[in-house]
Design a protein around this motif. Structure first.
Motif, PDB file in Angstrom:
ATOM      1  N   GLN A 251      -2.589  49.915 -23.676  1.00  0.00           N
ATOM      2  CA  GLN A 251      -4.143  49.745 -24.245  1.00  0.00           C
ATOM      3  C   GLN A 251      -4.570  50.250 -25.391  1.00  0.00           C
ATOM      4  O   GLN A 251      -4.992  49.836 -25.775  1.00  0.00           O
ATOM      5  N   ASN A 252      -3.276  51.204 -25.638  1.00  0.00           N
ATOM      6  CA  ASN A 252      -3.387  51.981 -26.650  1.00  0.00           C
ATOM      7  C   ASN A 252      -3.139  51.724 -27.879  1.00  0.00           C
ATOM      8  O   ASN A 252      -3.613  51.111 -29.197  1.00  0.00           O
ATOM      9  N   GLN A 253      -2.142  50.291 -28.258  1.00  0.00           N
ATOM     10  CA  GLN A 253      -1.715  49.404 -28.980  1.00  0.00           C
ATOM     11  C   GLN A 253      -2.624  48.048 -29.211  1.00  0.00           C
ATOM     12  O   GLN A 253      -2.917  47.716 -30.248  1.00  0.00           O
ATOM     13  N   ALA A 254      -3.511  47.774 -27.857  1.00  0.00           N
ATOM     14  CA  ALA A 254      -4.978  47.745 -27.403  1.00  0.00           C
ATOM     15  C   ALA A 254      -5.650  47.748 -28.079  1.00  0.00           C
ATOM     16  O   ALA A 254      -6.835  47.089 -28.380  1.00  0.00           O
ATOM     17  N   GLY A 255      -6.046  48.948 -28.398  1.00  0.00           N
ATOM     18  CA  GLY A 255      -7.150  49.641 -28.691  1.00  0.00           C
ATOM     19  C   GLY A 255      -8.066  49.864 -28.788  1.00  0.00           C
ATOM     20  O   GLY A 255      -8.965  50.614 -28.850  1.00  0.00           O
ATOM     21  N   SER A 256      -7.703  50.300 -27.268  1.00  0.00           N
ATOM     22  CA  SER A 256      -8.586  50.397 -25.955  1.00  0.00           C
ATOM     23  C   SER A 256      -8.547  52.907 -26.081  1.00  0.00           C
ATOM     24  O   SER A 256      -7.360  52.566 -24.339  1.00  0.00           O
ATOM     25  N   THR A 257      -8.833  53.072 -26.867  1.00  0.00           N
ATOM     26  CA  THR A 257      -8.343  54.730 -26.741  1.00  0.00           C
ATOM     27  C   THR A 257      -9.057  55.421 -24.935  1.00  0.00           C
ATOM     28  O   THR A 257      -8.072  56.305 -24.828  1.00  0.00           O
ATOM     29  N   ASP A 258      -9.957  55.255 -25.251  1.00  0.00           N
ATOM     30  CA  ASP A 258     -10.482  55.845 -23.883  1.00  0.00           C
ATOM     31  C   ASP A 258      -9.685  55.561 -22.971  1.00  0.00           C
ATOM     32  O   ASP A 258      -9.203  56.481 -21.998  1.00  0.00           O
ATOM     33  N   ILE A 259      -9.833  54.126 -22.809  1.00  0.00           N
ATOM     34  CA  ILE A 259      -8.682  54.495 -21.328  1.00  0.00           C
ATOM     35  C   ILE A 259      -7.428  54.920 -21.534  1.00  0.00           C
ATOM     36  O   ILE A 259      -7.039  55.254 -20.251  1.00  0.00           O
ATOM     37  N   ALA A 260      -6.781  54.319 -22.535  1.00  0.00           N
ATOM     38  CA  ALA A 260      -5.824  54.634 -22.370  1.00  0.00           C
ATOM     39  C   ALA A 260      -5.341  56.360 -22.412  1.00  0.00           C
ATOM     40  O   ALA A 260      -4.083  56.698 -21.716  1.00  0.00           O
ATOM     41  N   THR A 261      -5.865  57.207 -22.731  1.00  0.00           N
ATOM     42  CA  THR A 261      -6.106  58.787 -22.715  1.00  0.00           C
ATOM     43  C   THR A 261      -6.700  58.806 -21.238  1.00  0.00           C
ATOM     44  O   THR A 261      -5.843  59.525 -20.537  1.00  0.00           O
ATOM     45  N   LEU A 262      -7.606  57.995 -20.505  1.00  0.00           N
ATOM     46  CA  LEU A 262      -7.274  58.306 -19.156  1.00  0.00           C
ATOM     47  C   LEU A 262      -6.475  58.466 -18.218  1.00  0.00           C
ATOM     48  O   LEU A 262      -5.765  58.656 -17.902  1.00  0.00           O
ATOM     49  N   LEU A 263      -5.472  56.945 -19.170  1.00  0.00           N
ATOM     50  CA  LEU A 263      -4.590  56.225 -17.509  1.00  0.00           C
ATOM     51  C   LEU A 263      -2.952  57.763 -18.423  1.00  0.00           C
ATOM     52  O   LEU A 263      -2.074  58.299 -17.323  1.00  0.00           O
ATOM     53  N   SER A 264      -2.806  58.064 -19.561  1.00  0.00           N
ATOM     54  CA  SER A 264      -2.110  58.496 -20.358  1.00  0.00           C
ATOM     55  C   SER A 264      -2.203  60.236 -19.449  1.00  0.00           C
ATOM     56  O   SER A 264      -1.303  61.234 -18.362  1.00  0.00           O
ATOM     57  N   TYR A 265      -3.329  61.272 -18.944  1.00  0.00           N
ATOM     58  CA  TYR A 265      -3.767  62.049 -18.166  1.00  0.00           C
ATOM     59  C   TYR A 265      -3.609  61.063 -16.487  1.00  0.00           C
ATOM     60  O   TYR A 265      -2.890  62.574 -15.586  1.00  0.00           O
TER      61      TYR A 265
END
Length: 529
Positions: free
Chosen positions: A160-174
């Motif tokens: 998701q981070n590579q796709a530019g979806s920073t918000d959901i990438a941060t949520l998924l990481s946490y």
């Protein structure tokens, strides 16, 4: 003489004898009377004494009678008390017998109660054991499921981070961290660690050198001032405060090729060794360049006697530098060619081109042994506490030797090992493949865990004094400070959470069977609404 005269004479004699006899008798009677009178007086005295004694005896008898009367009364009282005592004793014996019987009955009842309790406890334990087994089975299944979920979420975060979806990438990481930590998983697992490292934005990189950043060291008693050197003749002082870095050039001359750095803790003198055979010296008052004749190429320098001397190491010669005067005290030519040097048990160690290693005890005392691994050693680390020694090779292989002499091979790097550090049961290594890896040496199968990756050769690394970051220098002169503390990464990720997952996102990424939960701080949640 006639007969008459004879008769008269006889009569006279008889009379005389009678008179004498009478006189003798009278005298005897008188003496007897005197004796009797004396005896009478004695007897009178005895009679008086007897009367007195009889009176005393009578009184004593009366006293004895009184004493007997008293004794009889006391004896009667004693007999009465004895009877009472016997009655009480009999009652006590009866009560004791009753108590013993009651105790026996109580013991029997207690025994039955204990047996019943034990049986109930046994049944409860069986039930509890069965419950625990059931819970364990469920927990094991849940644990494996949630740990797998955590790793999957870490991978999804990177996508998701590579796709530019920073918000959901941060949520998924946490979320990956939460599920992994909650169920006792490995939070240093590559996908989880990498997602936290990326989404925390904790790595700061600053280009401060022309050429390769070859060595670095913190100033003594200052955890924010870092000195770095390069093979393009640069010496730079960098001020590091978290992710903020500023730098000042102390020296720059491209004719020098600095490869090793030493900072004296007592004087704060800075020493940099150039392969050109020159030694840069910076004191608080001035800076100079010392030409070391016959020391080309100068490979490096390392502390010999703390606060007193530094060992300068050339490919075929060593020299001892006096810190107080910055002059050479002693030098020595070597019967071998030095290819690499490091430290072992707080002493310098030299590796040569003949498969030997030499611990330098003093200028005339070397302890020589064979290198226990095949190939060319390009990095070395040891720990006196654990007895571990690590040999990094030119092909990227690491050999780990324990205090019993056992050696195992660690495979994870693809290029030359440039630096290693042992801290307890953790081995840190950097390589020309652009990676810094962590190895847990007491695990049955040591697998590399990547802490940092860059697109350039990593020449060197050190830890910050707080041990929460590593500082790396690469071939392009870049200084990077990646965070290696997962708790601090998590704190940074939490600060970046702007919202919770929607129910649709939760069902899609996490799964409908996992109960929905909010990861957003209550205050942040109110603000987002």
């Amino acid at each position: 003489m006639n007969k008459k005269d004879l008769v008269i004479g006889a009569i006279g004699i008889l009379l005389l004898g009678t008179s004498i006899a009478g006189l003798t008798g009278w005298h005897s009677s008188k003496q007897r009377v005197s004796e009797l009178e004396a005896q009478l007086k004695v007897m009178e005295r005895q009679e008086k004494r007897t009367a007195v004694l009889r009176s005393v005896s009578q009184q004593m008898e009366e006293l004895a009678v009184q004493q007997k009367t008293i004794s009889d009364v006391q004896r009667e009282e004693a007999l009465q008390q004895t009877r009472v005592a016997n009655e009480m004793r009999q009652r006590s014996e009866i009560e004791q017998a009753n108590a013993i019987a009651a105790e026996r009955s109580a013991v029997a009842s207690e025994k039955k109660a204990l047996e019943a309790s034990a049986q109930a406890e046994y049944q409860r334990q069986i039930a509890e054991h069965q419950r625990i087994q059931a819970e364990m089975s469920k927990r094991v299944a849940d644990t494996l499921s949630y740990i797998t979920l955590g790793r999957s979420l870490g991978s999804l975060s990177a996508i998701q981070n590579q796709a530019g979806s920073t918000d959901i990438a941060t949520l998924l990481s946490y979320a990956a961290y939460v599920f992994t930590h909650r169920y006792g998983g490995d939070i240093y697992y590559p996908t989880i660690y990498k997602s936290l490292s990326t989404m925390s934005g904790s790595t700061k990189t600053l280009s401060i050198h022309q050429g390769a950043l070859t060595d670095m060291a913190y100033m003594p008693n200052n955890d924010k001032e870092l000195i770095t050197i390069s093979n393009y003749g640069g010496i730079v002082q960098t001020h590091i405060n978290g992710q903020k870095m500023t730098h000042t050039v102390l020296f720059q001359n491209s004719k020098y090729d600095f490869r090793a750095l030493h900072i004296d803790k007592n004087s704060n003198n800075i020493y940099a060794a150039s392969r050109t055979g020159h030694l840069f010296v910076k004191t608080p008052q001035q800076q100079t360049i010392i030409d070391l004749v016959g020391m080309t190429p100068l490979l490096g320098l390392t502390e010999m006697e703390p606060g007193k001397t530094v060992l300068l190491i050339g490919s075929s010669k060593i020299a001892l530098l006096d810190i107080a005067t910055n002059t050479i005290k002693q030098s020595k030519s070597l019967p071998f060619k030095v290819t690499y040097y490091s430290r072992y048990d707080y002493l310098p160690i030299l590796f040569d081109d003949k498969g030997k290693m030499h611990v330098v005890k003093d200028m005339d005392g070397f302890k020589t042994s064979s290198i226990p691994t095949p190939g060319t050693v390009t990095a070395f680390a040891s720990s006196k506490n654990t007895g571990l020694s690590a040999f990094g090779m030119s092909d990227g292989t690491i050999y780990l030797k324990d205090k019993q002499g056992n050696i195992r091979k660690l495979v994870g790097h693809r290029s030359r090992i440039s630096k290693m550090k042992i801290n307890g049961n953790r081995l840190y290594s950097s390589s020309y493949d652009g990676q810094v890896n962590l190895w847990i040496t007491n695990s049955e199968k040591a697998e590399p865990m990547n802490l940092f990756t860059t697109n350039s050769w990593i020449m060197n690394f050190i830890f910050t004094p707080a041990k929460d970051r590593i500082v790396t220098g690469d071939m392009n002169g870049n200084l990077s400070t990646p965070l290696i503390s997962v708790p601090k990464m998590v704190d940074l990720v939490k600060l970046k959470l702007k919202r919770d997952m929607t129910p649709e996102e939760w069902n899609y990424f996490v799964g409908g069977k996992v109960p929905y939960e909010s990861f957003l701080h209550p205050q942040r949640k109110e603000d987002s609404q």
